[in-house]
Design an enzyme around this catalytic site. Structure first.
Site, short mmCIF file in Angstrom:
data_model
loop_
_atom_site.label_atom_id
_atom_site.label_comp_id
_atom_site.label_asym_id
_atom_site.label_seq_id
_atom_site.Cartn_x
_atom_site.Cartn_y
_atom_site.Cartn_z
NE ARG A 16 -36.39 -23.77 37.92
CZ ARG A 16 -37.48 -23.83 37.16
NH1 ARG A 16 -38.14 -24.96 37.05
NH2 ARG A 16 -37.91 -22.78 36.49
CG ASP A 58 -26.90 -12.38 38.28
OD1 ASP A 58 -26.37 -13.20 39.04
OD2 ASP A 58 -26.57 -12.24 37.09
CE1 TYR A 149 -22.88 -27.45 41.05
CE2 TYR A 149 -21.98 -29.52 41.88
CZ TYR A 149 -22.96 -28.54 41.89
OH TYR A 149 -24.03 -28.65 42.76
CE LYS A 153 -22.45 -26.00 44.33
NZ LYS A 153 -23.41 -25.06 44.97
#
Length: 297
Positions: A16, A58, A149, A153
């Protein structure tokens, strides 16, 4: 590489959002697209729609990745481009977030990139191809509630910068993309969080705006075609990089008025729903946490 027609493109996290949209864009230009990820049924639908092929794996599982990459090479004959897009997010403060959920973000978003690139790299070297990792605006501006996060990143950006210098002599180019908030399942799920959705509503200007998926796809598609070293989504993200050293105190100033109330509210949410349900956002995050539970069983 102004033309991707005939090129084999492996995209992780393609069920998605950015991954699926990019797969559709590149397939329409004649690329041979291999989709690799956890959400097998959704990913299979994307593959059928675009004429690609899907492999369930995965990105944190070495054996599963090796099997998937071997399958891609056997089917298509090689790999020219890899887009390490698989990523998840959580919502939570360091002192109260579910520990497994916090660590799974770093495992998927940072180690998943390293593992994907490492497994695919021999084939990309053979093709003198291109590696692209999806980082984030969060690598540049570090917001409260996103410590894992932002760390992951930022790590992806640093990893790509080092890798780029390592493989240039082998004919491989390495890119890193920094999208801001893009209207995807993950972002919409985060915005629906009873605490952190309201916290982000307090943001204003470009940093608080959510852009349509098409904006990200336009930038990424163009970047892949020119094998770009950096892709900013949108372009003002690159300007923001020039002021990176000034951003932490600015973020801290804004947080002074919002975080205390949010901190109390998230503790109440955790008490009501449990730490894990309070933390995990998006279908990808749910699938990743389900995989972690299976590992622990």
């Amino acid at each position: 590489m102004s033309n991707v027609a005939g090129k084999v493109v492996l995209i992780t996290g393609a069920a998605r959002g950015i991954g699926a949209g990019l797969a559709e864009r590149l397939a329409a230009q004649g690329a041979k697209v291999a989709l690799v990820g956890l959400e097998a049924e959704e990913q299979r639908k994307v593959a059928e729609r675009i004429g690609g092929r899907s492999w369930e794996a995965d990105v944190t599982d070495w054996a599963a990745l090796e099997t998937a990459v071997a399958g891609v090479v056997e089917h298509f004959g090689g790999i020219d481009i890899v887009v390490a897009n698989a990523g998840i997010a959580t919502a939570g403060f360091v002192r109260s977030i579910d520990r497994d959920a916090f660590e799974k973000v770093i495992e998927v978003d940072l180690l998943g990139v390293w593992r994907t690139f490492r497994v695919a790299l021999p084939h990309v070297i053979a093709a003198k191809g291109y590696l692209l990792a999806i980082s984030s605006l969060a690598a540049i501006a570090h917001a409260p509630g996103m410590a894992n996060y932002a760390a992951a990143k930022a790590g992806v950006e640093a990893f790509c910068n080092s890798l780029r210098a390592e493989v240039r002599h082998l004919g491989v180019k390495v890119g890193v993309a920094h999208p801001t908030w893009i209207r995807t399942d993950m972002v919409e799920s985060a915005d629906a969080h009873p605490v952190f959705g309201r916290l982000r509503d307090g943001g204003s200007g470009p940093l608080g705006r959510t852009y349509p998926l098409s904006v990200a796809l336009d930038c990424l598609e163009a970047g892949i075609r020119r094998r770009a070293r950096v892709i900013h989504v949108p372009r003002w993200v690159g300007v923001l990089k020039l002021f990176r050293a000034l951003l932490p105190p600015v973020v801290e100033l804004g947080a002074r008025f919002q975080v205390p109330r949010a901190d109390r509210a998230v503790l109440e949410d955790i008490e009501a729903r449990g730490a894990r349900d309070s933390a995990v956002v998006g279908h990808g995050g749910q699938a990743a946490m389900a995989a972690r539970r299976r590992e622990q069983a």
